[in-house]
Design a protein around this motif. Structure first.
Motif, short mmCIF file in Angstrom:
data_model
loop_
_atom_site.label_atom_id
_atom_site.label_comp_id
_atom_site.label_asym_id
_atom_site.label_seq_id
_atom_site.Cartn_x
_atom_site.Cartn_y
_atom_site.Cartn_z
N SER A 1 48.29 116.88 -7.01
CA SER A 1 49.22 117.00 -8.14
C SER A 1 50.40 117.91 -7.79
N SER A 2 50.12 118.99 -7.06
CA SER A 2 51.18 119.91 -6.66
C SER A 2 52.13 119.25 -5.67
N ILE A 3 51.58 118.55 -4.70
CA ILE A 3 52.41 117.85 -3.71
C ILE A 3 53.29 116.81 -4.39
N ALA A 4 52.72 116.09 -5.34
CA ALA A 4 53.47 115.05 -6.05
C ALA A 4 54.60 115.66 -6.89
N THR A 5 54.31 116.78 -7.56
CA THR A 5 55.32 117.44 -8.39
C THR A 5 56.48 117.95 -7.55
N LEU A 6 56.18 118.55 -6.40
CA LEU A 6 57.23 119.08 -5.53
C LEU A 6 58.13 117.98 -4.98
N ASN A 7 57.55 116.81 -4.79
CA ASN A 7 58.29 115.72 -4.15
C ASN A 7 58.60 114.58 -5.12
N LYS A 8 58.68 114.90 -6.41
CA LYS A 8 58.94 113.86 -7.41
C LYS A 8 60.36 113.30 -7.30
N VAL A 9 61.27 114.09 -6.75
CA VAL A 9 62.64 113.63 -6.53
C VAL A 9 62.75 113.09 -5.11
N ASN A 10 63.32 111.93 -4.96
CA ASN A 10 63.53 111.36 -3.63
C ASN A 10 64.81 111.92 -3.01
N TYR A 11 64.67 112.58 -1.87
CA TYR A 11 65.82 113.09 -1.13
C TYR A 11 66.08 112.17 0.06
N ASP A 12 67.29 112.23 0.59
CA ASP A 12 67.61 111.45 1.78
C ASP A 12 66.97 112.06 3.01
N THR A 13 66.98 113.39 3.05
CA THR A 13 66.50 114.11 4.23
C THR A 13 65.63 115.28 3.81
N TYR A 14 64.57 115.49 4.57
CA TYR A 14 63.65 116.60 4.32
C TYR A 14 63.54 117.44 5.59
N ILE A 15 63.62 118.76 5.43
CA ILE A 15 63.43 119.68 6.55
C ILE A 15 62.28 120.61 6.20
N PHE A 16 61.28 120.67 7.05
CA PHE A 16 60.16 121.58 6.86
C PHE A 16 60.24 122.66 7.93
N ASN A 17 60.41 123.89 7.48
CA ASN A 17 60.54 125.02 8.41
C ASN A 17 59.60 126.13 7.94
N LEU A 18 58.33 125.96 8.22
CA LEU A 18 57.31 126.90 7.75
C LEU A 18 56.57 127.50 8.94
N GLY A 19 56.26 128.79 8.85
CA GLY A 19 55.53 129.43 9.93
C GLY A 19 54.82 130.69 9.48
N PHE A 20 53.59 130.85 9.93
CA PHE A 20 52.80 132.04 9.64
C PHE A 20 51.96 132.36 10.86
N ILE A 21 52.22 133.50 11.49
CA ILE A 21 51.48 133.88 12.69
C ILE A 21 50.82 135.24 12.47
N GLN A 22 49.65 135.42 13.05
CA GLN A 22 48.87 136.64 12.86
C GLN A 22 48.76 137.41 14.18
N SER A 23 48.59 138.71 14.06
CA SER A 23 48.43 139.56 15.24
C SER A 23 46.97 139.68 15.66
N LYS A 24 46.09 138.98 14.94
CA LYS A 24 44.66 139.02 15.25
C LYS A 24 44.24 137.75 15.98
#
Length: 218
Positions: free
Chosen positions: A45-68
């Motif tokens: 449901s969350s994924i669908a809500t976030l993407n309910k609008v159709n865009y021409d282009t999507y950029i995903f720039n996510l990152g999480f790194i740990q020191s452990k």
């Protein structure tokens, strides 16, 4: 062109917004200036809500790194890493590709998906993006799916926050270019591909590493 950028606070995303300023951009992030999203929420449901609008282009720039290292990470740490670094992006892509026949998707990955990382969770997640990009058959001929994997970005938070300054300096000295990438270089490259209307370049990973993995000597 309407562009959606997921992960809007990094230096790279800020540079991308500048490079693509002639287009209408919608940003998704964790501040009041963006459309809020939580990459650890993988509910359909969350994924669908976030993407309910159709865009021409999507950029995903996510990152999480740990020191452990992986052995020192709790289960919640591993889950968070896999969600942010891969699963949220992959599930979002599944929704987009199934509902937007003209979607062009650009994922910012990492060379760690190829060579590994001190943080094994991070490495495994980024390697998932490599496999997904190469093997996910597109539904429409107008769709595009690309993974852009930069090497070390000198002004990126993952680099500037590192405490092992001597190690970073040694890596730079050993690099064929004798320097690291800068955010503006990566942003300019990605922007150029986005501005090119051709979608024939797809289902592949573009490595921006300056030739550091070349092995044949002269």
């Amino acid at each position: 062109m309407n562009i959606a950028i997921f992960g809007a606070s990094s230096k790279l995303s800020i540079e991308l917004i500048k490079q693509l300023s002639e287009f209408k951009i919608t940003t998704f992030g964790r501040t009041s200036t963006n459309i809020y999203f939580n990459a650890e929420d993988l509910s359909s449901s969350s994924i669908a809500t976030l993407n309910k609008v159709n865009y021409d282009t999507y950029i995903f720039n996510l990152g999480f790194i740990q020191s452990k290292r992986l052995l020192d990470q709790e289960d919640k740490d591993i889950y968070k890493s896999l969600c942010i670094n891969a699963l949220f992006v992959i599930k979002s892509c599944e929704y987009i590709l199934s509902n937007n026949s003209k979607a062009r998707i650009f994922i910012i990955g990492s060379e760690s998906g190829k060579k590994g990382s001190f943080d094994t969770s991070y490495f495994l997640a980024k390697s998932m993006l490599r496999a997904y990009t190469k093997e996910r058959q597109l539904i429409s001929p107008e769709q595009q799916l690309l993974l852009i994997s930069p090497s070390t970005i000198s002004d990126g938070k993952m680099t500037t926050d590192r405490a092992d300054v001597d190690t970073i300096a040694r890596y730079k000295k050993q690099h064929p270019k004798k320097r690291f990438l800068e955010s503006i270089e990566v942003a300019s490259f990605v922007a150029d591909i986005i501005k090119n209307p051709s979608t024939y370049l797809c289902n592949t990973e573009i490595e921006l590493n300056g030739g550091k993995f070349s092995r044949m000597t002269y």
